[in-house]
Write a protein that holds these residues in place. Sequence first.
Motif, short mmCIF file in Angstrom:
data_model
loop_
_atom_site.label_atom_id
_atom_site.label_comp_id
_atom_site.label_asym_id
_atom_site.label_seq_id
_atom_site.Cartn_x
_atom_site.Cartn_y
_atom_site.Cartn_z
N GLU A 184 -6.41 9.18 -0.60
CA GLU A 184 -6.31 7.75 -0.83
C GLU A 184 -5.08 7.19 -0.12
OE1 GLU A 184 -4.42 9.95 -4.27
OE2 GLU A 184 -6.32 9.99 -3.17
N VAL A 185 -5.16 5.89 0.21
CA VAL A 185 -4.10 5.23 0.97
C VAL A 185 -3.63 4.03 0.16
CG1 VAL A 185 -3.50 4.10 3.13
CG2 VAL A 185 -5.18 5.95 3.12
N PRO A 186 -2.30 3.89 -0.03
CA PRO A 186 -1.80 2.73 -0.77
C PRO A 186 -2.22 1.42 -0.10
CG PRO A 186 -0.09 4.37 -0.55
CD PRO A 186 -1.22 4.83 0.31
N LEU A 187 -2.43 0.41 -0.93
CA LEU A 187 -2.86 -0.88 -0.41
C LEU A 187 -1.83 -1.44 0.55
CD1 LEU A 187 -4.91 -3.19 -0.44
CD2 LEU A 187 -3.70 -4.13 -2.43
N ALA A 188 -0.54 -1.24 0.26
CA ALA A 188 0.50 -1.76 1.15
C ALA A 188 0.37 -1.17 2.54
CB ALA A 188 1.88 -1.49 0.56
#
Length: 725
Positions: free
Chosen positions: A482-486
């Motif tokens: 998963e990748v942070p939204l920021a």
Amino acid sequence: MASSRSIRFKITALLVIPLLSLAALWVFGTSVTTRESASMLAVASLYANIGKPGDDLAIGMQREHMLTSEWLGSRSPERKAAVSRQREVVDGLRDRFRELALTDSAQEDLSTPAMRTRFDEMLVMIGRLDAARSAVDAGVLDQAALTVEYGRFPDAMQRLIAAMTVANDLPLYQQSRAVTAMGYSKDFLSRERGLAAGVLIAGRPLSPDEYRAFAQLATTRRFLFSQGMSDLEPALRAPFEELERSQEYQRFLTLEEQILADQGRTFPHTVWRQAADDIEAYYQSTLTRSSDALAASAEPAALATFVRAGLAGVLGLVAVIVSVVVAFRVGRGLTRELGELRDTAAELADVRLPRLIQRLRRGEEVDVDVEAPPLAVTGSTTEIRDLSAAFAGVRRTAVEAAVEQATLRDAVGKALRNLARRSQTLLQRQLKLLDAMQRRIEDPETLRELFRADHLTTRMRRQAEGLVILSGGSPGRTFAREVPLADVVRAAVAEVEDYTRVHVFPMPEVALKGDAAADVIHLCAELIENATVFSPPSTEVSVRAEPAARGIAIEVEDRGLGMSPEQRDAVNEKLARPPEFEAAGTERLGLHVTARLAARHGIRIELRGSPYGGTTAIVLLPDTLAATATPREVTPAPVPWPAHQAAQPQQPVTTATAGKPLPRRVRQAHLAPQLKNKPEAEPAAAEGPEQPAGTSPEHSRALLNSMQAGWRRGRTESERDGEEV
């Protein structure tokens, strides 16, 4: 545009109009025949209520005329008494005529306005009789004027009879007119008798006025007698031929010629009176028998006409009914056949072809023979069968064209995907080459140019991915975790040409699933670039994100000229329901790419007006794309060079002012946790605490090398050299 009508309505109108015309003709013919038959039956009633009482009254008035004329010539008391007695008789006949003629049944038989008008005139002439009598008693009328006054009622009577028969050409009415002419001739004979009797009893010749009146009466009588004789049928003419050959008639003609020759000087009153009375009685007897015979023949003729009218009416009604039934069956059959053809065509247009196109879009194999069977339209109409066969050919052609179009579209899509894949591979290799060059270069100006080339290549890679998406494929970039939204938003900003104008506000601590992160990056990059392109260069583009009830809402707001409500609604419709991509619609490729990506992950995108006058794009990421972010220390987030973090970690990302020196940062301090790795050997200047910005070129080179090392590690882990997964 003309108003639309159904086939049933047009066929019904086509059949109903002739049928109504036929029915109208039948009603008209039946009514005319029935009316004529009713008129023939009314002859007996008219004769009984008006004709016979009128004849009796006319005969009585003719006798009163003769007696009055003799009294005026002699002035004897005996003649005066005879006149008085005859007046009483005439008054009785007049009362009886009014009683019978004014009954409801008699008035109903006067069926035409002309008949009623003539009847009213006859009543007026009856009323003038009293005035004529008063004039006689006062001595103001001579023989000629007396003849005129007593002839008014018979004239009115004849006009009424003519009105009852003139509009009919049936044989019965022709004979009625002939008998009427004979009766009118007899009336003129009575006027001759009265005029001559009054002059002869006075023992004087006719005055010029009296002579002219007598001559006119004689001439008219002879004309009417001749005309009536020529029109009578043999059965009705025979009695009048006997009258014409009789001694009484020949004697009367001799005396009539003698009066016209010497004005009545050669014979006495008694001779004229005897001859005139004999012929008048004979004439009246013959006329009465003919009238009775004519009235008696009217009823059988009317009944026969009724029978013929009934047969014609029944046969006409049967013809109308048969025509209606045949027309209804033919019209219903034709309507059914056309309806089947219409339903088949509608089913093809609304169900089969759309379903076929959907299958072709999904890449399924389609058998043309199965999808385009012959039309199952049954009917006996040759034209409809031919139309069905032609429509079946059109349907097969349409199916074949759809299959060929889908095959061609798939081939074109594959060709475009192959070209895009090759471009991706080349661009990926170019990025690796730029990475290697950036590791070897130490000159800050050269590094600056390499970073620009790197950024341009990144944008080119996004365009290649857009071509893959439009051609039906999926981009090759994926993330294993998963990748942070920021980081997703920062990566999207990094793919925008004018990224220095983008103002990114703090993002919520939310992460996206790895299989959706690349598509969300591409989607946001398209929207952000669109905002920078359609807004003035001096304005900024704001990017915000907030948790929503059903996911995460990302807002991209520009301060451009905005869009009209109609344009915004049209774009929102395409974003909600992506249309099939057409090669001709190349002016908004980003819109199609964004819509495809949004539809793939169930993302909702809506454009709204901005308070600044521009446009705000709202991207609602569903909960299914979100994953819990790994807790990490909140540190200033890096953005692509030459942007930098201005102030604390809680402030929004801003861009650096052109010409300021680059900052110095700690290696890998700002990378996402999943992108961190063991540091490679870097120049010593990259290690250690931060130094004041702009102290030396070596500091700048170390900063750029550090940033490039982080990007290289991220690419190594997240990208798979453009291959589709």
